[in-house]
Design a protein around this motif. Structure first.
Motif, PDB file in Angstrom:
ATOM      1  N   ARG A 334      24.208 194.755  71.652  1.00 11.70           N
ATOM      2  CA  ARG A 334      23.419 193.616  72.112  1.00 11.70           C
ATOM      3  C   ARG A 334      24.105 192.316  71.720  1.00 11.70           C
ATOM      4  NH1 ARG A 334      17.635 194.961  69.410  1.00 11.70           N
ATOM      5  NH2 ARG A 334      18.942 194.685  67.577  1.00 11.70           N
ATOM      6  N   ILE A 335      23.796 191.282  72.489  1.00  8.38           N
ATOM      7  CA  ILE A 335      24.238 189.932  72.148  1.00  8.38           C
ATOM      8  C   ILE A 335      23.025 189.010  72.165  1.00  8.38           C
ATOM      9  CG2 ILE A 335      25.532 187.909  72.940  1.00  8.38           C
ATOM     10  CD1 ILE A 335      27.690 189.761  73.960  1.00  8.38           C
ATOM     11  N   ILE A 336      22.825 188.300  71.066  1.00  6.76           N
ATOM     12  CA  ILE A 336      21.802 187.259  71.011  1.00  6.76           C
ATOM     13  C   ILE A 336      22.476 185.933  71.372  1.00  6.76           C
ATOM     14  CG2 ILE A 336      20.218 185.975  69.525  1.00  6.76           C
ATOM     15  CD1 ILE A 336      19.963 188.515  67.807  1.00  6.76           C
ATOM     16  N   ILE A 337      21.986 185.295  72.431  1.00  7.24           N
ATOM     17  CA  ILE A 337      22.545 184.012  72.865  1.00  7.24           C
ATOM     18  C   ILE A 337      21.827 182.899  72.110  1.00  7.24           C
ATOM     19  CG2 ILE A 337      23.068 182.548  74.847  1.00  7.24           C
ATOM     20  CD1 ILE A 337      22.336 185.003  76.618  1.00  7.24           C
ATOM     21  N   MET A 338      22.545 182.173  71.278  1.00  2.00           N
ATOM     22  CA  MET A 338      21.942 181.051  70.558  1.00  2.00           C
ATOM     23  C   MET A 338      21.860 179.843  71.499  1.00  2.00           C
ATOM     24  SD  MET A 338      23.348 181.236  66.645  1.00  2.00           S
ATOM     25  CE  MET A 338      25.058 180.930  67.024  1.00  2.00           C
ATOM     26  N   ALA A 339      20.888 179.903  72.395  1.00  2.37           N
ATOM     27  CA  ALA A 339      20.737 178.850  73.413  1.00  2.37           C
ATOM     28  C   ALA A 339      19.900 177.706  72.851  1.00  2.37           C
ATOM     29  CB  ALA A 339      20.123 179.427  74.683  1.00  2.37           C
ATOM     30  N   TYR A 340      20.443 177.052  71.842  1.00  3.56           N
ATOM     31  CA  TYR A 340      19.735 175.930  71.229  1.00  3.56           C
ATOM     32  C   TYR A 340      20.730 174.981  70.571  1.00  3.56           C
ATOM     33  CZ  TYR A 340      19.699 179.537  67.481  1.00  3.56           C
ATOM     34  OH  TYR A 340      20.014 180.538  66.601  1.00  3.56           O
ATOM     35  N   ASP A 341      20.175 173.961  69.908  1.00  2.53           N
ATOM     36  CA  ASP A 341      20.980 172.874  69.321  1.00  2.53           C
ATOM     37  C   ASP A 341      21.698 172.058  70.388  1.00  2.53           C
ATOM     38  OD1 ASP A 341      20.172 173.518  66.785  1.00  2.53           O
ATOM     39  OD2 ASP A 341      21.935 174.746  66.326  1.00  2.53           O
ATOM     40  N   TYR A 342      21.006 171.848  71.502  1.00  2.00           N
ATOM     41  CA  TYR A 342      21.559 171.002  72.554  1.00  2.00           C
ATOM     42  C   TYR A 342      21.227 169.526  72.339  1.00  2.00           C
ATOM     43  CZ  TYR A 342      22.403 175.357  75.109  1.00  2.00           C
ATOM     44  OH  TYR A 342      22.849 176.601  75.485  1.00  2.00           O
ATOM     45  N   GLY A 343      20.456 169.245  71.301  1.00  2.00           N
ATOM     46  CA  GLY A 343      20.189 167.854  70.960  1.00  2.00           C
ATOM     47  C   GLY A 343      18.824 167.341  71.334  1.00  2.00           C
ATOM     48  N   SER A 344      17.915 168.233  71.732  1.00  2.00           N
ATOM     49  CA  SER A 344      16.568 167.784  72.084  1.00  2.00           C
ATOM     50  C   SER A 344      15.549 168.787  71.564  1.00  2.00           C
ATOM     51  CB  SER A 344      16.415 167.641  73.605  1.00  2.00           C
ATOM     52  OG  SER A 344      16.516 168.914  74.223  1.00  2.00           O
ATOM     53  N   SER A 345      14.333 168.329  71.420  1.00  4.08           N
ATOM     54  CA  SER A 345      13.215 169.191  71.036  1.00  4.08           C
ATOM     55  C   SER A 345      12.041 168.883  71.953  1.00  4.08           C
ATOM     56  CB  SER A 345      12.816 168.951  69.576  1.00  4.08           C
ATOM     57  OG  SER A 345      13.838 169.321  68.689  1.00  4.08           O
ATOM     58  N   PRO A 346      11.514 169.875  72.675  1.00  2.00           N
ATOM     59  CA  PRO A 346      12.024 171.237  72.800  1.00  2.00           C
ATOM     60  C   PRO A 346      13.409 171.274  73.472  1.00  2.00           C
ATOM     61  CG  PRO A 346       9.760 171.077  73.586  1.00  2.00           C
ATOM     62  CD  PRO A 346      10.256 169.676  73.431  1.00  2.00           C
ATOM     63  N   GLU A 347      14.050 172.423  73.364  1.00  4.01           N
ATOM     64  CA  GLU A 347      15.359 172.578  73.985  1.00  4.01           C
ATOM     65  C   GLU A 347      15.260 172.413  75.503  1.00  4.01           C
ATOM     66  OE1 GLU A 347      18.090 172.734  72.440  1.00  4.01           O
ATOM     67  OE2 GLU A 347      17.485 173.286  70.409  1.00  4.01           O
ATOM     68  N   LEU A 348      16.296 171.779  76.074  1.00  8.37           N
ATOM     69  CA  LEU A 348      16.307 171.516  77.508  1.00  8.37           C
ATOM     70  C   LEU A 348      16.340 172.826  78.301  1.00  8.37           C
ATOM     71  CD1 LEU A 348      18.860 168.569  77.596  1.00  8.37           C
ATOM     72  CD2 LEU A 348      16.383 168.418  77.902  1.00  8.37           C
ATOM     73  N   VAL A 349      15.382 172.985  79.190  1.00  8.47           N
ATOM     74  CA  VAL A 349      15.302 174.207  79.995  1.00  8.47           C
ATOM     75  C   VAL A 349      16.561 174.396  80.825  1.00  8.47           C
ATOM     76  CG1 VAL A 349      14.099 175.287  81.932  1.00  8.47           C
ATOM     77  CG2 VAL A 349      12.790 174.301  80.050  1.00  8.47           C
ATOM     78  N   ASP A 350      17.079 173.314  81.409  1.00  7.59           N
ATOM     79  CA  ASP A 350      18.281 173.429  82.241  1.00  7.59           C
ATOM     80  C   ASP A 350      19.462 173.986  81.449  1.00  7.59           C
ATOM     81  OD1 ASP A 350      16.875 172.460  84.357  1.00  7.59           O
ATOM     82  OD2 ASP A 350      17.750 170.449  84.333  1.00  7.59           O
ATOM     83  N   LYS A 351      19.590 173.565  80.192  1.00  6.15           N
ATOM     84  CA  LYS A 351      20.691 174.045  79.358  1.00  6.15           C
ATOM     85  C   LYS A 351      20.514 175.524  79.024  1.00  6.15           C
ATOM     86  CE  LYS A 351      23.478 170.532  78.471  1.00  6.15           C
ATOM     87  NZ  LYS A 351      24.939 170.595  78.729  1.00  6.15           N
ATOM     88  N   VAL A 352      19.285 175.911  78.720  1.00  6.12           N
ATOM     89  CA  VAL A 352      19.005 177.312  78.400  1.00  6.12           C
ATOM     90  C   VAL A 352      19.274 178.192  79.624  1.00  6.12           C
ATOM     91  CG1 VAL A 352      17.231 178.955  77.687  1.00  6.12           C
ATOM     92  CG2 VAL A 352      17.330 176.689  76.625  1.00  6.12           C
ATOM     93  N   LEU A 353      18.823 177.745  80.781  1.00  2.40           N
ATOM     94  CA  LEU A 353      19.072 178.499  82.014  1.00  2.40           C
ATOM     95  C   LEU A 353      20.570 178.625  82.289  1.00  2.40           C
ATOM     96  CD1 LEU A 353      16.317 176.979  84.340  1.00  2.40           C
ATOM     97  CD2 LEU A 353      16.352 179.284  83.384  1.00  2.40           C
ATOM     98  N   GLN A 354      21.296 177.546  82.082  1.00  7.80           N
ATOM     99  CA  GLN A 354      22.748 177.571  82.290  1.00  7.80           C
ATOM    100  C   GLN A 354      23.413 178.560  81.343  1.00  7.80           C
ATOM    101  OE1 GLN A 354      25.199 174.238  80.869  1.00  7.80           O
ATOM    102  NE2 GLN A 354      26.157 174.139  82.893  1.00  7.80           N
TER     103      GLN A 354
END
Length: 426
Positions: A334-354
């Motif tokens: 398995r791979i856990i994708i650390m889809a966070y720390d993009y600089g906003s709270s909550p995390e940007l949905v567009d960045k997570v989707l990308q």
């Protein structure tokens, strides 16, 4: 008399013009209807409409968002959808639909508009266990998808009296315990290990990751509540220790041997080596990727086949490019994708989707898990992040960390997810 007639005619003409100017056709007055599933807006090539007080939508967009396979029969002009448990059938122009062969009366029948088949949204959504609400103020239909069975990993790390992983999970101060919130979790990623550049496995580190006194109690109580456990080896490359380790075959072999031996106490291993590939390119970046992949392969070969190997990796759209997702996905379980720390709270949905789109292009979704940073999310945004994992058919979610999950967030987890029960094999 002629003057009076002329004035009367002028007044009538003015009334007609004003009246025609205000009688805008009804369709021009209709507002745009928005459809949101788990907080994620849906896009349509043909917009939803309201007919006789009921919302009709293009069926494929909604079915794809809910991961319900659908088919269209041109000859009989019927839509069929099934998730393996529920099967529905709707026919164009027919006010009778069928759910598992039982007839259901519709207020409005399915119809075709601009070459697209539109179906009653509420019937379709509720047939598959969704909760549907209409927000008249914003002209929005909000859909919450049903619980989905998936793995839920909770990172267990040292905290303080206020952010104790033990208390947050087991509901009581250490060493007492109860069911607490264990029903919302399926696995623990135990953040108790680190490493040095010489290939030594450490239970103390300068980043705060360490194995606590009484760690055996955590394993014992986790077993009581049917929770899998993985040992987490965490390190960052801020001082170059990981890079130096990965440049030595001897050091990698030594570390892999130590991890394999220690893993006998756990269900598996979670490798969380962060910071690789920052500001690297060309041959240097390629070498970093190859070295990390070599270590993962060495570790995989040394682990007992019964032990799982999970990789916690920076997202592919992060600044850290030192991870070959495609090759690593073929080696690890398995791979856990650390889809966070993009600089906003909550995390940007567009960045997570990308991030998920990029990872999914290299690794099958059943091997991917969405990492969620709990401190950066609200209860509502957590629902959306879980909805993303559902929509992309990921194998689960991983939460950083226990000790920080609020009561509202626990409730969202319970409503959105059915954690995999490994003891029962489902």
């Amino acid at each position: 008399m002629n003057k009076i007639l002329r004035l009367t005619f002028l007044m009538l003409f003015t009334i007609v013009v004003l009246t025609e100017g205000t009688n805008t056709p009804s369709f021009a007055q209709e507002r745009t209807i928005s459809i949101v599933v788990d907080g994620l807006p849906l896009n349509f090539d043909v917009p939803p409409i309201i007919k006789d007080g009921r919302t009709l939508v293009p069926f494929r967009a909604v079915s794809e968002a809910l991961n319900v396979p659908v088919s269209w029969d041109e000859k009989s002009r019927t839509v069929t959808a099934s998730d393996g448990i529920t099967r529905i059938l709707l026919r164009i122009g027919d006010k009778t639909a069928y759910r598992n062969n039982a007839p259901v009366a519709l207020d409005v029948p399915p119809m075709i508009m601009n070459g697209r088949t539109l179906i009653p949204l509420r019937f379709f959504s509720e047939a598959f266990g969704c909760n549907v609400e209409w927000d008249n103020a914003s002209y929005t239909v909000r859909i919450v998808s049903p619980r989905r069975k998936m793995a839920v990993i909770g990172f267990y790390a040292l905290g303080d009296s206020r952010t104790s992983s033990w208390t947050n999970l087991f509901g009581k101060p250490y060493p007492e315990h109860s069911k607490g919130n264990t029903d919302a979790i399926s696995e623990l990623a135990l953040g108790w290990y680190s490493l040095d550049k010489g290939g030594n496995l450490l239970t103390q580190s300068n980043t705060g990751w360490q194995r606590p006194a009484g760690w055996e109690d955590v394993l014992k109580v986790a077993s009581l509540y049917n929770l899998r456990t993985e040992m987490v080896i965490h390190a960052t490359d801020s001082s170059g220790d990981i890079t130096e380790l990965l440049s030595s075959k001897e050091a990698m072999e030594k570390l892999a041997e130590a991890i394999a031996e220690e893993s006998k106490l756990y269900s598996g291993v979670n490798l969380d080596l962060e910071g690789l590939g920052l500001n690297e390119s060309g041959e240097n970046l390629l070498k970093t990727r190859q070295n990390f992949t070599s270590f993962v392969r060495i570790l995989s070969e040394k682990l007992d086949p019964s032990k799982t190997l999970t990789l916690t990796l920076h997202a592919p759209n992060s600044a850290y490019k030192g991870y070959d997702y495609k090759t690593l996905g073929a080696i690890a379980d398995r791979i856990i994708i650390m889809a966070y720390d993009y600089g906003s709270s909550p995390e940007l949905v567009d960045k997570v989707l990308q991030a998920i789109e990029m990872a999914k292009a290299e690794v099958p979704p059943e091997k991917l898990m969405l990492g969620i940073s709990i401190p950066r999310e609200t209860a509502q945004s957590l629902l959306t992040k879980i909805g993303i994992a559902k929509r992309y058919n990921l194998s689960g979610i991983a939460l950083w960390r226990l000790g920080l999950i609020t009561k509202d967030q626990w409730e969202v987890l319970r409503k959105a997810v059915e954690p995999v029960n490994y003891q029962n094999g489902n």
